[in-house]
Design a protein around this motif. Structure first.
Motif, PDB file in Angstrom:
ATOM      1  N   GLU A  94      53.492  78.761 -19.922  1.00  0.00           N
ATOM      2  CA  GLU A  94      53.837  77.361 -20.151  1.00  0.00           C
ATOM      3  C   GLU A  94      52.656  76.494 -20.583  1.00  0.00           C
ATOM      4  OE1 GLU A  94      56.856  75.913 -17.140  1.00  0.00           O
ATOM      5  OE2 GLU A  94      56.042  77.655 -16.062  1.00  0.00           O
TER       6      GLU A  94
ATOM      7  N   ALA B  12      51.559  72.307 -18.163  1.00  0.00           N
ATOM      8  CA  ALA B  12      52.658  72.532 -17.218  1.00  0.00           C
ATOM      9  C   ALA B  12      52.231  72.297 -15.780  1.00  0.00           C
ATOM     10  CB  ALA B  12      53.202  73.956 -17.373  1.00  0.00           C
TER      11      ALA B  12
ATOM     12  N   VAL C 205      61.525  76.015 -16.525  1.00  0.00           N
ATOM     13  CA  VAL C 205      60.470  76.753 -17.214  1.00  0.00           C
ATOM     14  C   VAL C 205      60.563  76.455 -18.708  1.00  0.00           C
ATOM     15  CG1 VAL C 205      59.522  79.027 -17.721  1.00  0.00           C
ATOM     16  CG2 VAL C 205      60.490  78.560 -15.471  1.00  0.00           C
ATOM     17  N   THR C 206      59.520  75.861 -19.267  1.00  0.00           N
ATOM     18  CA  THR C 206      59.484  75.525 -20.688  1.00  0.00           C
ATOM     19  C   THR C 206      58.296  76.228 -21.331  1.00  0.00           C
ATOM     20  OG1 THR C 206      60.393  73.338 -20.177  1.00  0.00           O
ATOM     21  CG2 THR C 206      59.461  73.653 -22.366  1.00  0.00           C
TER      22      THR C 206
ATOM     23  N   LYS D 123      55.436  77.571 -23.982  1.00  0.00           N
ATOM     24  CA  LYS D 123      54.576  76.761 -24.836  1.00  0.00           C
ATOM     25  C   LYS D 123      55.169  76.533 -26.213  1.00  0.00           C
ATOM     26  CE  LYS D 123      51.133  79.545 -23.897  1.00  0.00           C
ATOM     27  NZ  LYS D 123      49.796  80.193 -23.885  1.00  0.00           N
TER      28      LYS D 123
END
Length: 376
Positions: free
Chosen positions: A222, A226, A311-312, A314
């Motif tokens: 992330e 993050a 959860v994201t 990159k």
């Protein structure tokens, strides 16, 4: 040894504060875990009860599951509360400078608490992220389909972005089966697909929160930004909490001093002549003030917990930035980091957070003063 502690007042107060914060965190961490799981598992059509969360955690992780993430919680509380009280003491010392009496007005305590809470949010957000991911993992069982066959066919991209993660073989086989009928000039379509980050779960979706734990996994998948995910809602939460906590505590402290001065003969001419309030009274005032502050700031706490549970990767963050993706919601929701989808569930778990905050503040203040008296 006793003379050594008296000579090193700063060190003794620091040790007493760290020990009291750790004790308060250990005492209330199960309540915090229950609160977090209720917030994260809630939806507009579903409301998890405390009994359901208790049963799920015990069946998956056992009784020790309620202390998942305790180490991160203790570190975050020590750094966050240290910053909150440190900024408060610095600002109130500036307010009291030049006054005849050692006195702080309620409005001054409110402003100092807001500033202290903002600094606390910046320092404690990374620790809260790791704590939340560990708490969520205690209520979810890891996938059991990570066979040896699937581990051997993991592409290098998987190991770079998410160490130790193995995709769901059943979901991956289904994806490959859907693509098998497509004409292609690439003789190794499956191998090529494995190199794309968005296929790492085999479903086209990012991994779940309990699958991305620890600093290395979070940073590699992330990115560094993050670590401060949910910072905006955290600043709102901790600023409101700090302002209401210190102003309420100061108001109750003044009321207790006035009550104590009523029975004194002759009447005191200054606050110093009244003397300090009892340890029990100070602890109860802190616990009550903390519960009120927790109730006032709870909607931002829910927003922060739900944001940190997403959860994201990159590449998704980069795409949103390049495409200038507009955040939905009203102006206040966009500024404070509240999702419009969470409007109906912002107050889930409020009673648990009030109980946790009140009990923690009562334990921290009482144990701190006891430790200081013993050491000095």
């Amino acid at each position: 040894m006793e003379s050594l502690w008296k000579e090193n007042m700063v060190a003794s107060h620091g040790i007493a504060a760290a020990a009291s914060v750790t004790f308060g965190a250990a005492l209330t961490h199960p309540l915090d875990s229950l609160k977090t799981l209720i917030q994260v598992g809630a939806s507009s059509n579903q409301q998890l009860t405390t009994t359901q969360v208790l049963g799920r955690v015990v069946s998956i992780s056992g009784s020790g599951g309620f202390y998942s993430g305790f180490g991160w919680s203790a570190l975050g509380r020590i750094s966050g509360l240290g910053a909150r009280f440190g900024i408060y003491e610095l600002l109130t010392a500036f307010y009291k400078d030049g006054r005849e009496e050692n006195y702080v007005y309620v409005s001054e305590a409110l402003l100092a608490g807001i500033a202290g809470g903002a600094v606390e949010a910046v320092l404690s957000t990374p620790f809260e992220l790791f704590k939340l991911r560990a708490q969520v993992s205690s209520a979810f069982r890891s996938p059991t389909s990570n066979t040896v066959e699937m581990k051997h066919c993991i592409a290098p991209t998987f190991s770079k972005l998410l160490r130790g993660y193995t995709p769901d073989k059943k979901a991956w086989d289904l994806t490959v089966g859907l693509l098998a009928a497509l004409p292609t000039k690439n003789s190794n379509m499956v191998g090529a697909l494995k190199e794309y980050p968005w296929m790492m779960t085999g479903t086209g979706r990012p991994p779940l929160a309990y699958e991305v734990q620890g600093p290395l996994n979070v940073i590699s998948l992330e990115g560094w930004r993050a670590l401060w995910m949910g910072l905006r809602s955290g600043i709102f939460r901790d600023s409101i909490f700090g302002g209401i906590f210190f102003s309420s505590w100061q108001f109750l402290h003044i009321a207790m001093l006035d009550w104590k001065a009523v029975g004194m003969d002759p009447p005191p001419s200054s606050i110093e002549e009244i003397g300090p309030v009892s340890l029990l009274a100070a602890s109860l005032a802190a616990g009550f003030s903390s519960s009120v502050a927790a109730a006032a700031s709870h909607c931002f706490d829910t927003a922060k917990c739900r944001t940190q549970c997403i959860v994201t990767p990159k590449y998704m963050s980069m795409e949103k930035k390049l495409l200038r993706w507009k955040v939905p919601g009203y102006w206040l929701e966009r500024v404070s980091g509240i999702s419009p989808l969470d409007r109906s569930i912002l107050f889930r778990g409020i009673w648990l957070r009030m109980a946790r905050s009140g009990l923690a503040s009562f334990a921290i203040v009482g144990s701190y003063f006891l430790a200081v008296d013993h050491l000095t």
